[in-house]
Design an enzyme around this catalytic site. Sequence first.
Site, PDB file in Angstrom:
ATOM      1  N   SER A   1       0.851  -1.190   0.000  1.00 15.14           N
ATOM      2  CA  SER A   1       0.000   0.000   0.000  1.00 15.14           C
ATOM      3  C   SER A   1       0.883   1.235   0.000  1.00 15.14           C
ATOM      4  CB  SER A   1      -0.900   0.020   1.244  1.00 15.14           C
ATOM      5  OG  SER A   1      -1.565   1.268   1.379  1.00 15.14           O
TER       6      SER A   1
ATOM      7  N   TYR B   1      -2.313  -1.203  10.439  1.00 12.94           N
ATOM      8  CA  TYR B   1      -2.419  -1.509   9.015  1.00 12.94           C
ATOM      9  C   TYR B   1      -1.205  -0.985   8.263  1.00 12.94           C
ATOM     10  CZ  TYR B   1      -4.138  -1.320   4.202  1.00 12.94           C
ATOM     11  OH  TYR B   1      -4.265  -1.462   2.831  1.00 12.94           O
TER      12      TYR B   1
END
Length: 296
Positions: A189, A202
């Site tokens: 990401s 995360y």
Amino acid sequence: MSPPAETPDPRTRYPQPPFETQPQDFPGLSRDMSPEPNYGEDTYIGSGRLSGHVSLITGGDSGIGRAVAIAFAKEGSDIALAYLEAEEEDARDVAASIERVGRRVLLLPGDIRDAAHCRALVARTMAEFGRLDTLVNNAAFQHPRESLTEIDDEEWRRHFDTNCHAMFYITKAALPHLKPGASIINTSSVNAKMPMPILIPYSMTKAAIANFTVSLAGSLVEQGIRVNAVLPGPIWTPFIATGMPAEEHKKFGSQAPMGRPGQPAELAGAYVYLADPNNSYTSGALLPVDGGMPIY
């Protein structure tokens, strides 16, 4: 001869904010989003780049994994699709799309936090298809919190069990079956480079995945196995409905220079590129697909 089709403006090709608020419980369903994500069923055109391949894709029922599964099938790959049992409805929709283009699909429901299940994913794929050419580690968990003190121990572990530990279990189980020319593609990401304060665990896992990718690429180069990662920016998937605060839904994607979120279909080509044997010199790459967001 008909005139060439006009190339669409990428800024306005897909829906732009503001959107409706649409909270869902994890893991979320595509049909409950407004607008529904575009997965490329009607737009992606394959050219046989993965003809005869077998691909195992985690989190393939919706979001990025769904678009990748559809694109891979249109490129000629049979698909083993791993997903949570709660997402059975979405998974069966994906299976129908794969079968419509003449490819085989194996549905593999279960929770990848279980190491035994991770090993079973690979074993069942080999039993059904007899080979494995591409492993796409895509499934993930995300939950926003305003403060570190709001994150309990179980939620912290769930991030790492889903996003990192499962990747280790599945990749380790797959390695004995991967031959020279095989490809491993991980979903990291932009948060690996630009962590968000409300997504501490995360963002940590996505940075770990980027590191794992580059390290593993170096480790496996002598076996002829390529390892790469895609770093998505803001992408319109059920992950947003379940993993972002409701007030963020309305403006989601506006932070990207293109002024909108990406659609899953817009990422599929990046995964196809990394899986394509013709791109055999690409390994250890971290490929951003983020609407122009600068990543350093």
